[in-house]
Design a protein around this motif. Structure first.
Motif, PDB file in Angstrom:
ATOM      1  N   GLY A   1      45.922  24.103  21.709  1.00 56.36           N
ATOM      2  CA  GLY A   1      45.133  24.067  22.922  1.00 56.36           C
ATOM      3  C   GLY A   1      46.034  23.988  24.137  1.00 56.36           C
ATOM      4  N   VAL A   2      45.428  24.015  25.326  1.00 50.76           N
ATOM      5  CA  VAL A   2      46.176  23.979  26.579  1.00 50.76           C
ATOM      6  C   VAL A   2      45.658  22.824  27.437  1.00 50.76           C
ATOM      7  CG1 VAL A   2      46.770  25.227  28.684  1.00 50.76           C
ATOM      8  CG2 VAL A   2      46.571  26.464  26.509  1.00 50.76           C
ATOM      9  N   VAL A   3      46.579  22.033  27.972  1.00 52.07           N
ATOM     10  CA  VAL A   3      46.216  20.926  28.858  1.00 52.07           C
ATOM     11  C   VAL A   3      45.682  21.492  30.169  1.00 52.07           C
ATOM     12  CG1 VAL A   3      47.093  18.946  30.160  1.00 52.07           C
ATOM     13  CG2 VAL A   3      47.919  19.379  27.833  1.00 52.07           C
ATOM     14  N   THR A   4      44.503  21.019  30.593  1.00 52.95           N
ATOM     15  CA  THR A   4      43.920  21.487  31.855  1.00 52.95           C
ATOM     16  C   THR A   4      43.908  20.408  32.933  1.00 52.95           C
ATOM     17  OG1 THR A   4      41.680  20.912  31.108  1.00 52.95           O
ATOM     18  CG2 THR A   4      42.458  23.158  30.662  1.00 52.95           C
ATOM     19  N   LYS A   5      43.959  19.121  32.519  1.00 54.32           N
ATOM     20  CA  LYS A   5      43.903  18.048  33.521  1.00 54.32           C
ATOM     21  C   LYS A   5      44.489  16.780  32.932  1.00 54.32           C
ATOM     22  CE  LYS A   5      39.809  16.652  34.682  1.00 54.32           C
ATOM     23  NZ  LYS A   5      38.455  16.618  35.298  1.00 54.32           N
TER      24      LYS A   5
END
Length: 272
Positions: A209-213
């Motif tokens: 996954g990708v960190v968004t915040k």
């Protein structure tokens, strides 16, 4: 509504119950002193009720109820007007009172942390329906449905498919779990607490996954991650920047499987 008598000072309000019960002057004086110390209002004996802040009035109301030593005491959001530090202090004092006097408290609150920290038994309700009754530990760790899981603490609650005992599919990825008895290929709700999810380097966990915040909360970071079309909340002591790629992994023991509601009545009981 604290129902305090505006024509009486603080001491007279606290003394009202014992006076009605015919207690002696010395007994009442000792009770007033004890109650004021208990709610951190030493020196306010002769203060006018209308001159007190809302939080101070609230503490006088608690003191007035406690000095009567009832067998059961109903407390409806009793600490809501207090600041965080004083509220925590009063929580500890109320627990002490309960243990010292043997009083049963029915404590109504919308503060989940307060409910978990103060209670021997927690009853979670929604629109008049009892959702679950249990110890604070069982309510937090073993919620019976999505409403309880979402209401008590932060949670990741997602759709899942119980492939078979001890194997659940989330977003087309199979996770080992420890739950049994949910059938085969049956839709379920899955709960994973943010603190139970582990962030690993890409390709070294369940799925990427990708960190968004990232939000700093003192001891931990609240990290939002977009993975497989789901927004996940993770609590971690390690700092990640938006855009960082990670893998999400969770221990099988930390995956909680819950039945989905099968009828409109069940759905009404579980949803706002």
């Amino acid at each position: 509504n604290y129902s305090l008598f505006s024509h009486m000072d603080v001491a007279e309000n606290i003394a009202f119950g014992p006076k009605i019960h015919g207690k002696s002057r010395d007994y009442i004086r000792d009770k007033i002193r004890y109650a004021l110390k208990l709610v951190n209002l030493d020196g306010y004996e002769h203060a006018n009720i209308v001159d007190l802040s809302g939080g101070q009035q609230q503490r006088v109301a608690i003191a007035r109820a406690v000095v009567n030593e009832p067998r059961v005491l109903l407390l409806d959001e009793p600490l809501s007007a207090l600041d965080r530090k004083l509220r925590r202090s009063m929580q500890l004092e109320l627990i002490k009172i309960k243990e010292e006097l043997g009083i049963t408290f029915v404590f109504v609150t919308h503060d989940q942390e307060e409910a978990l920290s103060m209670s021997d038994t927690v009853v979670v309700m929604n629109q008049g329906y009892i959702q679950q009754i249990g110890t604070p530990e069982s309510i937090y760790n073993e919620p019976e449905n999505a409403f309880v899981a979402d209401f008590i603490g932060d949670s990741n609650i997602v759709d899942g498919l119980m492939v078979h005992d001890k194997l659940v599919r989330i977003a087309d990825y199979d996770f080992d779990c420890v739950d049994v008895g949910f059938g085969t290929n049956r839709p379920v709700d899955v709960q994973i607490r943010p603190e139970d999810m582990e962030l690993r380097p890409p390709q070294d966990g369940g799925f990427n996954g990708v960190v968004t915040k990232t939000i700093f909360e003192g001891m931990t970071y609240n990290i939002t991650i977009q993975a497989r079309g789901i927004e996940w909340l993770v609590k971690s002591t390690k700092h990640y920047q938006p855009g960082d790629e990670v893998s999400l992994w969770v221990d099988p023991f930390n995956i909680q499987i819950m039945n989905k509601p099968e009828s409109e009545d069940e759905r009404a009981m579980e949803n706002d």
